[in-house]
Design an enzyme around this catalytic site. Structure first.
Site, PDB file in Angstrom:
ATOM      1  N   CYS A 114       0.725  -1.233  -0.241  1.00 37.74           N
ATOM      2  CA  CYS A 114       0.256  -0.014   0.127  1.00 37.74           C
ATOM      3  C   CYS A 114       0.806   1.192   0.123  1.00 37.74           C
ATOM      4  O   CYS A 114       1.020   2.399  -0.557  1.00 37.74           O
ATOM      5  CB  CYS A 114      -0.768   0.227   1.483  1.00 37.74           C
ATOM      6  SG  CYS A 114      -1.929   1.070   1.591  1.00 37.74           S
ATOM      7  N   CYS A 115       1.828   1.429   0.964  1.00 37.24           N
ATOM      8  CA  CYS A 115       3.065   2.413   1.027  1.00 37.24           C
ATOM      9  C   CYS A 115       3.708   2.135  -0.350  1.00 37.24           C
ATOM     10  O   CYS A 115       3.911   4.049  -1.242  1.00 37.24           O
ATOM     11  CB  CYS A 115       4.259   2.276   1.950  1.00 37.24           C
ATOM     12  SG  CYS A 115       3.097   2.609   3.469  1.00 37.24           S
ATOM     13  N   CYS A 197      -1.123   8.145   7.595  1.00 35.53           N
ATOM     14  CA  CYS A 197      -2.389   8.412   6.634  1.00 35.53           C
ATOM     15  C   CYS A 197      -3.296   7.874   8.072  1.00 35.53           C
ATOM     16  O   CYS A 197      -2.770   8.294   9.017  1.00 35.53           O
ATOM     17  CB  CYS A 197      -2.230   7.246   5.970  1.00 35.53           C
ATOM     18  SG  CYS A 197      -2.132   7.453   4.072  1.00 35.53           S
ATOM     19  N   CYS A 200      -3.355   4.794   9.688  1.00 32.33           N
ATOM     20  CA  CYS A 200      -2.119   4.227   9.795  1.00 32.33           C
ATOM     21  C   CYS A 200      -1.719   4.983  10.736  1.00 32.33           C
ATOM     22  O   CYS A 200       0.052   4.660  11.727  1.00 32.33           O
ATOM     23  CB  CYS A 200      -1.147   3.957   8.991  1.00 32.33           C
ATOM     24  SG  CYS A 200      -1.716   2.401   7.598  1.00 32.33           S
ATOM     25  N   CYS A 227       8.265   4.226   6.301  1.00 29.97           N
ATOM     26  CA  CYS A 227       7.167   3.671   5.101  1.00 29.97           C
ATOM     27  C   CYS A 227       8.262   3.656   3.780  1.00 29.97           C
ATOM     28  O   CYS A 227       7.801   2.656   2.655  1.00 29.97           O
ATOM     29  CB  CYS A 227       6.409   4.585   5.025  1.00 29.97           C
ATOM     30  SG  CYS A 227       6.921   6.789   4.174  1.00 29.97           S
TER      31      CYS A 227
HETATM   32 FE1  SF4 Z   1      -1.499   2.415   3.001  1.00 24.81          FE
HETATM   33 FE2  SF4 Z   1      -0.936   2.983   5.433  1.00 24.81          FE
HETATM   34 FE3  SF4 Z   1       1.296   3.202   3.880  1.00 24.81          FE
HETATM   35 FE4  SF4 Z   1      -0.675   5.555   3.791  1.00 24.81          FE
HETATM   36  S1  SF4 Z   1       0.263   4.533   5.536  1.00 24.81           S
HETATM   37  S2  SF4 Z   1      -0.207   4.825   2.027  1.00 24.81           S
HETATM   38  S3  SF4 Z   1      -2.803   3.590   4.615  1.00 24.81           S
HETATM   39  S4  SF4 Z   1      -0.144   1.470   4.390  1.00 24.81           S
END
Ligand code: SF4
Length: 248
Positions: A114-115, A197, A200, A227
């Site tokens: 996701c990141c 985010c 998170c 991240c």
């Molecule tokens: Fe995805 Fe969480 Fe990374 Fe944002 S912080 S990109 S929602 S995993």
């Protein structure tokens, strides 16, 4: 060249470092802001010194509403536009189809996927032809950031990266922001030190380290609370041989 320039920049104030870095490096220069405390101060200096530095943010689509509020306030206060970097639509659609809207809680691999789509790919696109990158890391934010460089060479992206606030403490940053009425995310006053985010990030309990609220469901041992934005090809934060000494 990197160490020579770093030795020139180190004795300067963070605001002077920004201006001197801009003057020393030709080509496109980008500052990536999360709209958190440190980044708001850097935006203040870039805007008030009228430096030729692009200001951009990674709009992951999962930010807090408070972050969008301070983004708009910042544009109004300084008369600037902050460039939004949005994830690639096909990749994002495929991610949500594969792991669902909150699949990042399932594993570190799912979270990193996701990141990568929401942050790292847009960052790589943003920096693809830049010669300089400015970020708001401080060395005392976490153990992992403890020997982050003031200036480093990002060989993978072919640019120089500056962290002007590397030797500032959180109290120094808060003090500056208050004295100069820098717009701040209201989440800071509710116990959020580092703001990413919404799903998170959580507020800190008393005594917790600054990055503990990020990816709070992952153990410290399993993840460095990064991240990947500031991580080099070796998987670690970019450092140089002579780390910055932080005043206590
Ligand atoms: Fe995805 Fe969480 Fe990374 Fe944002 S912080 S990109 S929602 S995993």
């Amino acid at each position: 060249m990197t160490e020579l320039l770093q030795s020139r920049l180190m004795p300067l104030s963070p605001a002077e470092r920004l201006a001197a870095f801009r003057g020393a490096v030709a080509g496109r220069m980008v500052f990536t802001t999360s709209l958190g405390l440190e980044d708001q101060i850097l935006t203040h200096w870039i805007a008030t010194q009228n430096l030729d530095i692009e200001i951009a943010t990674l709009d992951t689509g999962r930010l807090f509403s408070e972050t969008y509020t301070v983004w708009a306030e910042t544009e109004e206060r300084y008369g600037i536009r902050i460039k939004a970097m949005i994830p690639e639509r096909p990749a994002l659609e495929a991610l949500v189809i594969t792991q669902g809207p909150n699949g990042f809680y399932a594993s570190i691999e799912a979270r990193k996927a996701c990141c990568h789509i929401r942050k790292i790919e847009p960052l790589n696109r943003l920096l693809s032809n830049a010669s300089g990158w400015i970020a708001g890391l401080r060395a005392d934010q976490s153990q992992a950031r403890g020997d982050t460089a003031l200036l480093s060479q990002d060989t993978a992206r072919g640019l120089l990266k500056l962290n002007p606030l590397i030797d500032w403490s959180r109290d120094q940053a808060l003090d500056f922001a208050q004295k100069h009425a820098v717009p701040l995310n209201t989440l800071h006053a509710r116990g959020f030190a580092s703001i990413g985010c919404a799903p998170c990030t959580r507020a800190l309990a008393p005594g917790e380290p600054e990055r503990a609220g990020r990816w709070w469901w992952e153990s410290e041992a399993a993840a460095s609370k990064e991240c990947g934005l500031h991580v080099g090809p070796d998987g670690h934060l970019v450092r140089i041989a002579s780390p910055v000494r932080v005043a206590s």
